[in-house]
Write an enzyme that holds these catalytic residues in place. Structure first.
Site, PDB file in Angstrom:
ATOM      1  N   GLN A   1      33.570  62.104  20.413  1.00  0.00           N
ATOM      2  CA  GLN A   1      32.154  62.463  20.325  1.00  0.00           C
ATOM      3  C   GLN A   1      31.937  63.264  19.040  1.00  0.00           C
ATOM      4  O   GLN A   1      32.259  64.452  18.964  1.00  0.00           O
ATOM      5  CB  GLN A   1      31.747  63.260  21.558  1.00  0.00           C
TER       6      GLN A   1
ATOM      7  N   ARG B   1      27.358  66.875  23.749  1.00  0.00           N
ATOM      8  CA  ARG B   1      27.182  66.595  22.332  1.00  0.00           C
ATOM      9  C   ARG B   1      27.000  65.092  22.118  1.00  0.00           C
ATOM     10  O   ARG B   1      27.368  64.272  22.968  1.00  0.00           O
ATOM     11  CB  ARG B   1      28.356  67.114  21.519  1.00  0.00           C
TER      12      ARG B   1
ATOM     13  N   ALA C   1      23.057  64.017  29.094  1.00  0.00           N
ATOM     14  CA  ALA C   1      24.148  63.276  28.479  1.00  0.00           C
ATOM     15  C   ALA C   1      23.985  63.182  26.965  1.00  0.00           C
ATOM     16  O   ALA C   1      22.991  63.631  26.384  1.00  0.00           O
ATOM     17  CB  ALA C   1      24.236  61.884  29.101  1.00  0.00           C
ATOM     18  N   HIS C   2      24.980  62.545  26.339  1.00  0.00           N
ATOM     19  CA  HIS C   2      25.017  62.478  24.872  1.00  0.00           C
ATOM     20  C   HIS C   2      23.842  61.700  24.295  1.00  0.00           C
ATOM     21  O   HIS C   2      23.386  60.721  24.841  1.00  0.00           O
ATOM     22  CB  HIS C   2      26.341  61.910  24.373  1.00  0.00           C
ATOM     23  N   ASN C   3      23.354  62.243  23.174  1.00  0.00           N
ATOM     24  CA  ASN C   3      22.293  61.629  22.372  1.00  0.00           C
ATOM     25  C   ASN C   3      20.937  61.557  23.056  1.00  0.00           C
ATOM     26  O   ASN C   3      20.042  60.828  22.619  1.00  0.00           O
ATOM     27  CB  ASN C   3      22.704  60.234  21.888  1.00  0.00           C
TER      28      ASN C   3
END
Length: 345
Positions: free
Chosen positions: A203, A223, A244-246
């Site tokens: 990540q 991240r 969650a990511h993004n």
């Protein structure tokens, strides 16, 4: 619970809120309470019609209320168009953390990297860790046991309570409040399957939190896989929330407890997600969307408004009948279509 003693007059409070007071402005008060529980040295508020029944018998020194209810108030009135917002502003005057301003300094047991940059008035409490390259702006507070990862930045006036973890490369805006146990910048759930096992995807992105964000206890913001996970200004996140990511969340949006948002979903500005709401990945929610508690959103929402899914609890025997009928819906729909076609013919 013991609170520091704060004493001010009703006139002081009225000036702070920029509203009039009807009654003796020289009366001293030292706290806030509900209409039912308030004593003669406390201010109460009426923001919900359900509690109008308690107004006539209140013992409060004064009541913060809408002008429509002033004629029914037996004590001094602090009239305001939005009593709940007034209560929020007034509560700041009696907040123990605000009253007892924490002194700056670094506790002897804290570990601070030599190249970390600390602004004026920074407080770092017992057993906290500030890693290499971290930048703490003026008046930042790092609570006991909290960790600030390498190259992480905290804006002016931000406050980490006990045992908060910020991973590396996280950017925190001004006046951000992070409650105990929350984790910002852990790896997102990224794995590739080759048919027999999983391969971890590094990540490589970060996390950016805007100004005036508040994150509740034990919440996680992952991240980004490549770009950053971004939380806008004035976003309020309750406890035990998973982002969650993004994911991107727009300014002034609020997420209640146990919300879960899957990767790469974008939530607009001024949205409200009720407790237990789940958003699937790669969706877009436009500005001004409200999703009621325990709803599951699997498609993007492009029109502002209130959305719900699922059914409320009911007696088990009724639920079992409805579950059987739900399985029959497809056949019922087909039969109805055939009947309509026959009728039209």
């Amino acid at each position: 619970m013991t609170h520091p003693q704060v004493s001010m007059t009703l006139a002081d409070i009225a000036r702070h809120l920029n509203i009039p007071v009807k009654g003796d402005g020289n009366v001293a008060v030292s706290g806030l309470a509900t209409l039912k529980d308030a004593g003669p040295d406390q201010v109460a508020f009426l923001a919900n019609r359900a509690y109008v029944k308690d107004l006539a018998s209140t013992r409060a020194a004064a009541v913060l209320l809408h002008p429509d209810y002033a004629q029914d108030c037996p004590v001094a009135c602090l009239e305001i168009a939005n009593p709940y917002v007034g209560y929020a502003q007034l509560s700041q005057l009696f907040d123990p953390l605000a009253v007892n301003r924490l002194e700056a300094g670094v506790h002897p047991s804290a570990v601070v990297a030599e190249d970390a940059k600390l602004g004026q008035g920074v407080r770092i409490e017992a057993n906290a860790v500030v890693a290499s390259g971290a930048v703490l702006a003026d008046n930042v507070v790092i609570g006991p046991g909290s960790v600030v990862g390498a190259d992480t930045q905290l804006g002016e006036g931000s406050h980490l309570h006990a045992n908060v973890t910020l991973y590396h490369g996280v950017v925190i805006g001004k006046r951000v409040i992070l409650h105990s146990g929350c984790v910002i910048g852990a790896d997102g759930f990224g794995f590739a399957h080759d048919g027999t096992g999983w391969h971890k995807i590094a990540q490589l992105g970060g996390v950016i939190l805007g100004d005036d964000v508040e994150v509740g206890s034990c919440s996680s913001i992952d991240r980004g896989a490549l770009g950053d996970t971004v939380i806008g200004n004035d976003v309020k996140i309750d406890s035990q929330v998973q982002i969650a990511h993004n994911v991107h969340i727009g300014d002034h949006t609020a997420l209640a407890g146990c919300v879960g948002i899957a990767g790469s979903t974008r939530v607009g500005k001024h949205c409200m997600l009720g407790g237990g709401v789940g958003l699937s990945g790669h969706l877009t929610l436009c500005d001004g969307v409200q999703v009621t508690g325990m709803s599951l959103v699997t498609n993007s929402i492009h029109k502002p408004g209130v959305y719900s899914s699922g059914t409320g609890a009911m007696a088990n025997h009724q639920w079992r009948k409805n579950a059987v009928r739900f399985k029959q819906l497809d056949e019922i729909a087909k039969r109805l279509a055939r009947l309509e076609k026959r009728h039209q013919g």
